[in-house]
Design an enzyme around this catalytic site. Structure first.
Site, PDB file in Angstrom:
ATOM      1  N   ASP A 126       0.832  -1.199   0.000  1.00  0.00           N
ATOM      2  CA  ASP A 126       0.000   0.000   0.000  1.00  0.00           C
ATOM      3  C   ASP A 126       0.872   1.256   0.000  1.00  0.00           C
ATOM      4  O   ASP A 126       1.590   1.519   0.974  1.00  0.00           O
ATOM      5  CB  ASP A 126      -0.905  -0.018   1.237  1.00  0.00           C
ATOM      6  N   ASP A 127       0.816   2.019  -1.072  1.00  0.00           N
ATOM      7  CA  ASP A 127       1.554   3.285  -1.190  1.00  0.00           C
ATOM      8  C   ASP A 127       3.077   3.103  -1.274  1.00  0.00           C
ATOM      9  O   ASP A 127       3.831   4.022  -0.941  1.00  0.00           O
ATOM     10  CB  ASP A 127       1.238   4.250  -0.021  1.00  0.00           C
ATOM     11  N   CYS A 187      -6.090   3.817  -3.448  1.00  0.00           N
ATOM     12  CA  CYS A 187      -6.350   2.447  -2.977  1.00  0.00           C
ATOM     13  C   CYS A 187      -7.548   1.715  -3.565  1.00  0.00           C
ATOM     14  O   CYS A 187      -7.400   0.683  -4.212  1.00  0.00           O
ATOM     15  CB  CYS A 187      -6.550   2.464  -1.467  1.00  0.00           C
ATOM     16  N   ARG A 207      -7.421  -1.483  -6.251  1.00  0.00           N
ATOM     17  CA  ARG A 207      -7.697  -2.864  -5.816  1.00  0.00           C
ATOM     18  C   ARG A 207      -8.809  -3.484  -6.660  1.00  0.00           C
ATOM     19  O   ARG A 207      -8.763  -4.660  -7.019  1.00  0.00           O
ATOM     20  CB  ARG A 207      -8.075  -2.876  -4.332  1.00  0.00           C
ATOM     21  N   LYS A 217      -5.202  -5.863   3.950  1.00  0.00           N
ATOM     22  CA  LYS A 217      -6.187  -4.794   3.727  1.00  0.00           C
ATOM     23  C   LYS A 217      -7.152  -5.179   2.610  1.00  0.00           C
ATOM     24  O   LYS A 217      -6.753  -5.730   1.593  1.00  0.00           O
ATOM     25  CB  LYS A 217      -5.428  -3.520   3.360  1.00  0.00           C
ATOM     26  N   HIS A 266     -10.537  -2.975   1.625  1.00  0.00           N
ATOM     27  CA  HIS A 266     -10.881  -1.664   1.054  1.00  0.00           C
ATOM     28  C   HIS A 266     -11.727  -1.724  -0.212  1.00  0.00           C
ATOM     29  O   HIS A 266     -11.632  -0.860  -1.096  1.00  0.00           O
ATOM     30  CB  HIS A 266      -9.612  -0.823   0.799  1.00  0.00           C
ATOM     31  N   SER A 295      -8.469   1.488   5.097  1.00  0.00           N
ATOM     32  CA  SER A 295      -7.119   1.989   5.382  1.00  0.00           C
ATOM     33  C   SER A 295      -6.872   2.147   6.875  1.00  0.00           C
ATOM     34  O   SER A 295      -7.795   2.416   7.645  1.00  0.00           O
ATOM     35  CB  SER A 295      -6.896   3.334   4.691  1.00  0.00           C
ATOM     36  N   HIS A 330       1.454   2.338   4.204  1.00  0.00           N
ATOM     37  CA  HIS A 330       0.465   3.427   4.256  1.00  0.00           C
ATOM     38  C   HIS A 330       0.511   4.005   5.669  1.00  0.00           C
ATOM     39  O   HIS A 330       0.572   3.255   6.634  1.00  0.00           O
ATOM     40  CB  HIS A 330      -0.906   2.822   3.952  1.00  0.00           C
ATOM     41  N   ASP A 370      -0.130  -0.790  -4.763  1.00  0.00           N
ATOM     42  CA  ASP A 370      -1.444  -0.338  -5.251  1.00  0.00           C
ATOM     43  C   ASP A 370      -1.420   1.042  -5.895  1.00  0.00           C
ATOM     44  O   ASP A 370      -2.298   1.389  -6.664  1.00  0.00           O
ATOM     45  CB  ASP A 370      -2.486  -0.360  -4.120  1.00  0.00           C
ATOM     46  N   ASN A 371      -0.428   1.866  -5.540  1.00  0.00           N
ATOM     47  CA  ASN A 371      -0.293   3.208  -6.140  1.00  0.00           C
ATOM     48  C   ASN A 371       1.037   3.800  -5.700  1.00  0.00           C
ATOM     49  O   ASN A 371       1.750   3.204  -4.886  1.00  0.00           O
ATOM     50  CB  ASN A 371      -1.467   4.125  -5.758  1.00  0.00           C
ATOM     51  N   LYS A 394       1.228   9.475  -5.390  1.00  0.00           N
ATOM     52  CA  LYS A 394      -0.150   9.033  -5.144  1.00  0.00           C
ATOM     53  C   LYS A 394      -1.179  10.094  -5.524  1.00  0.00           C
ATOM     54  O   LYS A 394      -1.000  11.268  -5.199  1.00  0.00           O
ATOM     55  CB  LYS A 394      -0.284   8.694  -3.655  1.00  0.00           C
TER      56      LYS A 394
HETATM   57 MG    MG Z   1      -2.698   3.002  -1.464  1.00  0.00          MG
END
Ligand code: MG
Length: 455
Positions: free
Chosen positions: A26-27, A66, A70, A123, A125, A148, A225, A277-278, A298
């Site tokens: 994540d991130d 996010c 996903r 996660k 989301h 998150s 994240h 994811d980003n 992001k």
């Molecule tokens: Mg993310």
């Protein structure tokens, strides 16, 4: 029978119904792993995975934040098609009424239909209501947090002041830890999440290896994240602060998974794909990651928001290499189903392509356009080396607002990955723009936007 025929036959047999593991951070930014040039974060296990596997230089996610990212990964579709994106609320929040529609088909559903055991760890989301939860979307079992880790703050907890700080309070967020739709801990002890996700994943892999059943594991890490938390073994150990600590723990975690597969003798029957994811949350400063040479991060459709590290590992099938092929997370949907022996659904548009030929070293996927969406709007398109921006917006935290570009902005990404040198719209530039405009027009013809889920 010729030896060549026997070899092809043997490879096909060995590659039938491989286990599939997708590790989704994540991130995590493009520049945050040793093998992607981080000067400070140590990632020996991921570096080895990259040395033994296929490292993508030009791998994208379906959205720069996010929830839609996903949705794109798990359904193989641009989020505009299933309503999992919005120009207002960019992701799902705890009070959101929507979620991934039940009618969507996920990788887990596709693989479960052909006999795979399926597990989600980490996660989610993609919605907390019936129809959208992991166990409604093809996963036999699930263990993790529903949204998150900076959501659901306790009274007095402020986002930038606490989530993005160097000392986030451990009990600052009332995040539930959920096993198969039952809350087992609240607030979740975030410092041990990566460790517990890893233990859960290893346990699942061991049990399936014993059962000799093909499996699909979707391990979606909560980190890096914000707020950032690492186990005591990793806390304060990295040269890159809390952010580095969490990435180094994810590196350890990946090593545990690869080692378990090798130890059980199933590494050659397992495709492991590692990505994010980003792009990095740049406004978090030291608590956000790095996009390396790429522009922005992001929430932006500049490269730093949507181009991420990506490593495919499958000993005996994937030959060690680095590839400049333009691929994306939606391709993992089609590729996973093909490898599992399932046909991707034919009653809807699927945007992902089959990369099995690329993984098996036999053929390359055809050149296909990639569309960069911001919410429900198409902002940019890449075709081959060329990228055109019709609209731009900075990352989260930058000067807000969208800039429309008429004429559009043109960049040559292999020569200018940082998108700093604008190309003239004449000669080859004019031709590139015309081809991209044609690709966009074709794409728009296939669009029937889904009912908005994030408003
Ligand atoms: Mg993310």
């Amino acid at each position: 029978m010729t030896i060549a025929f026997l070899t092809v036959f043997a490879t096909a047999l060995a590659n039938a119904n491989p286990n599939i593991v997708i590790i989704f951070c994540d991130d995590l930014g493009y520049g945050d792993l040793g093998c992607y040039g981080s000067p400070t974060i140590r990632t020996p296990h991921l570096d080895q995975m990259a040395d033994e596997g296929l490292r993508f230089t030009d791998f994208y996610v379906g959205a720069s934040v996010c929830t839609p990212s996903r949705a794109a990964l798990l359904t193989g579709r641009y989020p505009i098609r299933n309503g999992m994106c919005s120009n207002g609320r960019r992701v799902l929040f705890p009070e959101s009424k929507g979620g991934l529609p039940d009618a969507e088909i996920t990788i887990a559903e596709g693989l479960r239909d052909v006999g795979y055991a399926t597990m989600h760890v980490g996660k989610w989301h993609l919605g907390i209501h019936e129809g959208s939860r992991p166990t409604d979307q093809g996963f036999d079992h699930s263990f993790g947090i529903p949204y998150s880790n900076d959501m659901d703050p306790r009274e007095g907890i402020k986002h930038r002041e606490h989530a993005g700080s160097q000392a986030p309070p451990g009990d600052g967020w009332n995040i539930p830890l959920i096993r198969d739709n039952r809350i087992v801990e609240r607030p979740a002890d975030q410092a041990t999440l990566t460790k517990r996700y890893t233990e859960e994943s290893v346990k699942f892999i061991r049990s399936q290896a014993k059962a000799e059943n093909p499996f699909f594991l979707y391990l979606a890490h909560t980190m890096p994240h914000v707020p950032l938390f690492a186990s005591p073994e990793f806390h304060g150990k990295s040269r890159a602060g809390r952010y580095g600590d969490t990435v180094e723990e994810i590196d350890w975690s990946t090593g545990q998974i690869l080692n378990t597969l090798s130890e059980l003798g199933i590494a050659e029957k397992t495709l492991v794909f590692f990505t994010s994811d980003n792009g990095p949350w740049l406004v978090m400063n030291d608590e956000g990651g790095s996009a390396g040479p790429l522009r922005e991060g992001k929430a932006s459709t500049w490269e730093g928001g949507m181009r991420v590290p990506a490593i495919a590992w499958w000993p005996g099938t994937i030959q060690p290499a680095r590839t400049p092929i333009v691929a994306n997370a939606m391709d993992l949907f089609t590729t996973s189903l093909k490898l599992g022996g399932a046909e991707p659904p034919s009653d809807r548009v699927i945007d992902g392509r089959d990369l099995t030929g690329l993984l098996e070293g036999e053929s390359l996927p055809p050149r296909t356009p990639f569309f960069y969406y911001h919410g429900r709007e198409l902002f940019a398109c890449r075709l081959g080396p060329w990228k055109v921006h019709f609209q731009t917006r900075p990352s989260f935290g930058g000067k807000p607002g969208t800039t429309k570009h008429d004429p559009p902005l043109l960049f040559h990404l292999p020569r200018d990955p940082s998108e700093k040198r604008l190309r003239p719209l004449e000669g080859v530039g004019e031709k590139a723009l015309a081809e991209i405009e044609e690709a966009v027009a074709k794409h728009r013809q296939t669009l029937r936007p889904g009912e908005p889920q994030l408003e």
